[in-house]
Motif scaffolding. Structure first.
Motif, PDB file in Angstrom:
ATOM      1  N   SER A  88       9.900   7.935  -0.549  1.00 33.58           N
ATOM      2  CA  SER A  88      10.242   6.586  -0.839  1.00 33.58           C
ATOM      3  C   SER A  88      10.389   6.172   0.893  1.00 33.58           C
ATOM      4  CB  SER A  88      10.281   6.067  -1.615  1.00 33.58           C
ATOM      5  OG  SER A  88      10.384   4.172  -1.987  1.00 33.58           O
ATOM      6  N   GLN A  89      12.263   6.932   0.638  1.00 32.26           N
ATOM      7  CA  GLN A  89      12.726   6.254   1.675  1.00 32.26           C
ATOM      8  C   GLN A  89      11.819   6.669   2.966  1.00 32.26           C
ATOM      9  OE1 GLN A  89      13.825   7.578  -1.338  1.00 32.26           O
ATOM     10  NE2 GLN A  89      15.738   8.218  -1.577  1.00 32.26           N
ATOM     11  N   ALA A  90      11.205   7.606   2.871  1.00 34.92           N
ATOM     12  CA  ALA A  90      11.013   8.374   4.247  1.00 34.92           C
ATOM     13  C   ALA A  90       9.969   6.612   4.974  1.00 34.92           C
ATOM     14  CB  ALA A  90      10.146   9.886   4.153  1.00 34.92           C
ATOM     15  N   THR A  91       9.208   6.149   3.761  1.00 34.02           N
ATOM     16  CA  THR A  91       8.275   4.841   4.548  1.00 34.02           C
ATOM     17  C   THR A  91       8.897   3.510   5.022  1.00 34.02           C
ATOM     18  OG1 THR A  91       8.391   4.255   2.157  1.00 34.02           O
ATOM     19  CG2 THR A  91       6.441   5.868   2.242  1.00 34.02           C
ATOM     20  N   HIS A  92      10.145   3.856   4.241  1.00 33.72           N
ATOM     21  CA  HIS A  92      10.850   2.362   5.086  1.00 33.72           C
ATOM     22  C   HIS A  92      11.550   3.103   6.744  1.00 33.72           C
ATOM     23  CE1 HIS A  92      12.107   2.153   1.134  1.00 33.72           C
ATOM     24  NE2 HIS A  92      11.328   0.682   1.246  1.00 33.72           N
ATOM     25  N   ILE A  93      11.295   4.771   6.809  1.00 34.04           N
ATOM     26  CA  ILE A  93      11.828   4.767   8.126  1.00 34.04           C
ATOM     27  C   ILE A  93      10.943   4.644   8.933  1.00 34.04           C
ATOM     28  CG2 ILE A  93      12.175   6.527   9.371  1.00 34.04           C
ATOM     29  CD1 ILE A  93      13.929   8.274   7.073  1.00 34.04           C
ATOM     30  N   LEU A  94       9.220   4.994   8.542  1.00 34.54           N
ATOM     31  CA  LEU A  94       8.260   4.296   9.307  1.00 34.54           C
ATOM     32  C   LEU A  94       8.468   3.238   9.402  1.00 34.54           C
ATOM     33  CD1 LEU A  94       5.331   5.926  10.364  1.00 34.54           C
ATOM     34  CD2 LEU A  94       4.672   5.414   8.310  1.00 34.54           C
ATOM     35  N   GLN A  95       8.449   1.934   8.625  1.00 38.88           N
ATOM     36  CA  GLN A  95       7.922   1.162   8.588  1.00 38.88           C
ATOM     37  C   GLN A  95       9.483   0.154  10.268  1.00 38.88           C
ATOM     38  OE1 GLN A  95       8.447  -1.464   5.526  1.00 38.88           O
ATOM     39  NE2 GLN A  95       8.398  -3.605   5.719  1.00 38.88           N
ATOM     40  N   GLY A  96      11.067   0.532   9.449  1.00 36.55           N
ATOM     41  CA  GLY A  96      11.659   0.935  10.990  1.00 36.55           C
ATOM     42  C   GLY A  96      11.078   0.921  12.309  1.00 36.55           C
ATOM     43  N   VAL A  97      10.909   1.779  12.637  1.00 33.37           N
ATOM     44  CA  VAL A  97      10.612   2.397  13.535  1.00 33.37           C
ATOM     45  C   VAL A  97       9.333   1.368  14.449  1.00 33.37           C
ATOM     46  CG1 VAL A  97       9.137   4.269  15.154  1.00 33.37           C
ATOM     47  CG2 VAL A  97      10.784   4.797  13.329  1.00 33.37           C
ATOM     48  N   ILE A  98       8.077   1.023  13.561  1.00 33.79           N
ATOM     49  CA  ILE A  98       7.186   0.064  14.087  1.00 33.79           C
ATOM     50  C   ILE A  98       7.882  -0.958  14.352  1.00 33.79           C
ATOM     51  CG2 ILE A  98       5.299  -1.365  13.187  1.00 33.79           C
ATOM     52  CD1 ILE A  98       4.451   1.633  11.288  1.00 33.79           C
ATOM     53  N   VAL A 126       0.457  -0.855  -0.005  1.00 31.17           N
ATOM     54  CA  VAL A 126      -0.305  -0.487   0.003  1.00 31.17           C
ATOM     55  C   VAL A 126       1.204   1.206   0.197  1.00 31.17           C
ATOM     56  CG1 VAL A 126      -2.046   1.069   0.762  1.00 31.17           C
ATOM     57  CG2 VAL A 126      -1.827  -1.017   0.915  1.00 31.17           C
ATOM     58  N   GLY A 127       2.125   1.128   0.655  1.00 30.07           N
ATOM     59  CA  GLY A 127       2.958   1.875   0.986  1.00 30.07           C
ATOM     60  C   GLY A 127       3.788   2.714  -0.020  1.00 30.07           C
ATOM     61  N   GLU A 128       4.248   1.643  -0.985  1.00 30.35           N
ATOM     62  CA  GLU A 128       4.683   1.666  -2.202  1.00 30.35           C
ATOM     63  C   GLU A 128       4.017   1.713  -3.488  1.00 30.35           C
ATOM     64  OE1 GLU A 128       8.296   1.596  -2.372  1.00 30.35           O
ATOM     65  OE2 GLU A 128       8.231   2.179  -0.489  1.00 30.35           O
ATOM     66  N   SER A 129       2.674   1.879  -3.335  1.00 27.99           N
ATOM     67  CA  SER A 129       1.896   2.045  -4.500  1.00 27.99           C
ATOM     68  C   SER A 129       2.530   3.164  -5.117  1.00 27.99           C
ATOM     69  CB  SER A 129       0.624   1.598  -5.004  1.00 27.99           C
ATOM     70  OG  SER A 129      -0.453   2.946  -3.686  1.00 27.99           O
ATOM     71  N   VAL A 130       2.576   4.040  -4.992  1.00 30.24           N
ATOM     72  CA  VAL A 130       2.693   5.505  -5.228  1.00 30.24           C
ATOM     73  C   VAL A 130       3.544   4.970  -6.287  1.00 30.24           C
ATOM     74  CG1 VAL A 130       3.081   8.023  -5.456  1.00 30.24           C
ATOM     75  CG2 VAL A 130       0.448   6.616  -4.536  1.00 30.24           C
ATOM     76  N   SER A 131       5.183   5.238  -5.811  1.00 34.61           N
ATOM     77  CA  SER A 131       6.600   5.006  -5.809  1.00 34.61           C
ATOM     78  C   SER A 131       6.742   4.100  -7.097  1.00 34.61           C
ATOM     79  CB  SER A 131       7.320   4.436  -5.016  1.00 34.61           C
ATOM     80  OG  SER A 131       7.215   5.273  -3.692  1.00 34.61           O
ATOM     81  N   GLY A 178      -4.470   1.712   6.928  1.00 31.96           N
ATOM     82  CA  GLY A 178      -4.349   3.227   6.995  1.00 31.96           C
ATOM     83  C   GLY A 178      -3.079   3.720   7.104  1.00 31.96           C
ATOM     84  N   LEU A 179      -2.356   2.586   7.847  1.00 29.84           N
ATOM     85  CA  LEU A 179      -0.708   3.416   8.427  1.00 29.84           C
ATOM     86  C   LEU A 179      -0.654   3.641   6.836  1.00 29.84           C
ATOM     87  CD1 LEU A 179       0.638   1.522  11.255  1.00 29.84           C
ATOM     88  CD2 LEU A 179       0.419   4.354  11.248  1.00 29.84           C
ATOM     89  N   GLY A 180      -0.644   2.114   5.868  1.00 31.84           N
ATOM     90  CA  GLY A 180       0.031   1.951   4.590  1.00 31.84           C
ATOM     91  C   GLY A 180      -0.033   3.487   3.633  1.00 31.84           C
ATOM     92  N   LEU A 181      -1.657   3.853   3.631  1.00 26.40           N
ATOM     93  CA  LEU A 181      -2.119   4.690   3.097  1.00 26.40           C
ATOM     94  C   LEU A 181      -1.660   6.495   3.499  1.00 26.40           C
ATOM     95  CD1 LEU A 181      -5.987   4.389   3.447  1.00 26.40           C
ATOM     96  CD2 LEU A 181      -4.446   4.192   1.735  1.00 26.40           C
ATOM     97  N   MET A 182      -1.301   6.443   5.274  1.00 23.33           N
ATOM     98  CA  MET A 182      -0.491   7.690   5.478  1.00 23.33           C
ATOM     99  C   MET A 182       1.034   7.520   4.872  1.00 23.33           C
ATOM    100  SD  MET A 182      -1.339   8.381   8.942  1.00 23.33           S
ATOM    101  CE  MET A 182      -3.540   7.762   9.339  1.00 23.33           C
ATOM    102  N   ALA A 183       1.344   6.324   4.569  1.00 26.70           N
ATOM    103  CA  ALA A 183       2.522   6.359   3.990  1.00 26.70           C
ATOM    104  C   ALA A 183       2.688   6.472   2.614  1.00 26.70           C
ATOM    105  CB  ALA A 183       3.544   5.032   4.773  1.00 26.70           C
ATOM    106  N   ALA A 184       1.502   5.946   1.816  1.00 29.18           N
ATOM    107  CA  ALA A 184       1.580   6.208   0.017  1.00 29.18           C
ATOM    108  C   ALA A 184       1.403   7.433  -0.168  1.00 29.18           C
ATOM    109  CB  ALA A 184       0.294   5.650  -0.038  1.00 29.18           C
TER     110      ALA A 184
END
Lengths: 277, 264
Positions: free
Chosen positions: B169-179, B74-79, B152-158
């Protein structure tokens, strides 16, 4: 300006500006956050109408604002000022309804390149609510009409030539029966035969389906052959808008000898086709 | 029929993505291989400490595998679409954004379930895991409830790649890493420093892992896990509309600034 029913497209005072980051200059103090940005006026106060069923061409050198204008009409960009109405509907306020009426062929083939033409066309058909059986039949008809070998419909798009990809892009746009077709340099990169096939098909579609076509092109012959009226855009502004015959006639009267559309273009813009705007 | 039209369009994304999986099969095999190896190495760490640890760690690895697939797809769909060059075509399609993103989410759930099942089968073979005590139905229901929150989190990351084509795109990985860090995937959250434990409270993955382990390791029933599942559903019901709202804001920003087109 209120749109009348005859008008397929009404653009009124449309302007669009982007901001581009400035290059770093040695010796100049850097800002703490981000770089300085300078405004780029992509489209400046453009006003025009296109009648239903008309083919209208927009000519201009690279970077003159043609594609930005097409993107605004296709609901992909918001104008900073002005309005665009398609069959009376505001493209900003009625995006969903406008999108059902239009389709676009862009200069870059916008496909999933690992997927086959067939898979890409079926994806498009589902997005535009065309029944799969109908899409299968229609896409085959259109592709065959454009000289696309049916055998190649199942191979990945990345293995097709640029010309072939562009034919699939035209087929994809026509598959959805748009009432307003936006063609952004649709024949760029095509060989002469493919170019002729696509041009002939555009004329057929316009006549048989009452489709209105907005065409941007670099090809003078193409513009003259296809369009009823044309606008020349330079640095984001329309510098001329008339029929090809009238534009040529005006310059002929001024110069005292017969001129081509290219002469008109050079006279109005002072630029060759390949020069950056 | 407006609803029928939108549902058919939703299927377009599911079908398209499975076609892409088929066409990128070599990549898929490599990713799956890596997921299996990752789960196995984590399981072997558990072998050194005891059988309970094996199950604790493999459940963590499997759940994290599933949730990361969901978040990633979901988060990478735009990238992804920007990379393919199809983003403008998809965004000018005559469908609601909910339909577009809903299609991506449905694909992500089906795809994530298939991948996790394959990894589970291999892990079970290697470690001779006994699920006699497990309440599989409770575990499955926990997964369904947590999917909502992760969508929901994926939509925010997307939205991040829409705001910044170069760095989103890199920022979504940071979010995933923190989780991953704060949610107790491979350890109890109690071992974290106090200030990080505060973050674990707001991570839906914390509750997912806690509830899933209770279902699979202790065989707790749906009734016993009710409060945890309810909490996950409520988080999901808050995060999905919030994610859609943020995505719409991001889309409008991209359409004003012309960032939709740029290939970052």
């Amino acid at each position: 300006m209120a749109a009348v029913l005859e008008d397929a497209l009404v653009c009124t005072g449309v302007s669009k500006q982007f901001y581009e980051e400035e290059e770093r200059v040695p010796g100049v103090k850097r800002r703490w956050f981000g770089r300085r940005k300078r405004p780029i006026h992509a489209v400046k106060d453009v006003t025009f109408q296109v009648k239903r069923g008309e083919i209208f061409a927009i000519l201009g050198p690279n970077g003159s604002g043609k594609s930005t204008l097409i993107r605004i009409i296709s609901t992909l960009l918001f104008p900073d000022r002005g309005s665009v109405h398609i069959f009376g509907m505001d493209v900003m306020k009625k995006r969903l309804y406008v999108r059902r009426m239009i389709n676009r062929v862009s200069v870059e083939a916008a496909f999933f390149k690992k997927l086959s033409s067939y898979e890409n066309l079926m994806y498009a058909a589902r997005l535009y609510d065309v029944k799969p059986e109908e899409a299968r039949v229609r896409s085959r008809e259109i592709l065959e009409r454009l000289g696309f070998s049916p055998k190649k419909i199942y191979i990945p798009m990345e293995n097709l030539s640029r010309g072939m990809q562009q034919k699939v892009a035209v087929a994809r746009a026509l598959l959805t029966s748009p009432v307003l077709l936006l063609l952004d340099e649709p024949t760029t990169g095509l060989d002469p035969k493919s170019k002729r096939d696509v041009q002939k098909f555009i004329l057929e579609v316009q006549e048989s389906h009452d489709t209105t076509v907005i065409l941007t092109t670099h090809d003078m012959d193409e513009a003259e052959k296809l369009c009823q009226r044309m606008a020349i855009i330079e640095d984001g502004s329309f510098v001329a808008l008339d029929t090809p015959q009238n534009l040529k006639a005006q310059l002929t009267r001024k110069n005292g000898h017969a001129v081509t559309l290219e002469d008109v273009f050079l006279e109005l813009t002072g630029k060759g086709w390949e020069e950056e705007g | 029929m407006e609803l029928g039209r939108e549902l058919r369009a939703t299927y377009a994304f599911v079908e398209r993505n499975f076609n892409l999986v088929r066409r990128y099969l070599n990549w898929e095999i490599v990713f799956l291989f890596y997921s299996i190896i990752n789960a196995l190495t984590i399981g072997f760490i558990g072998v050194t400490t005891g059988p309970d640890e094996v199950l604790f760690l493999t459940v963590g690895a499997l759940l994290w595998g599933f949730l990361s697939v969901l978040f990633h797809e979901v988060g990478e769909s735009v990238s992804w679409e920007r990379w393919e060059g199809t983003i403008e075509y998809t965004f000018m399609a005559p469908i609601r954004r909910l339909t577009h993103l809903g299609g991506m989410c449905i694909f992500a759930i089906i795809y994530g379930t298939i991948r996790t099942t394959v990894v589970l089968a291999v892990v079970a073979f290697f470690f001779d895991i006994s699920l006699k005590e497990a309440n599989l139905f409770s575990g499955l229901l926990v997964l369904v409830c947590s999917s909502l929150a992760f969508i929901g989190l994926g939509l925010m990351a997307a939205v991040l790649p829409l705001l910044s084509p170069e760095r989103g795109s890199q920022a979504t990985h940071i979010l995933q890493g923190v989780i991953l860090l704060v949610s107790g995937v491979y350890y109890e959250v109690e071992v974290l420093p106090g200030w990080l434990q505060n973050l674990s409270v707001i991570s839906p993955a914390t509750y997912t892992l806690k509830a899933a382990r209770a279902a699979l390791l202790e065989g707790q029933s749906i009734a016993a896990l009710g409060p945890e599942m309810l909490r996950l559903v409520v988080i999901g019901l808050v995060l999905i509309p919030l994610g859609l709202f943020i995505f719409n804001l991001g889309e409008n920003y991209a359409m004003r600034s012309g960032k939709l087109k740029r290939s970052g």
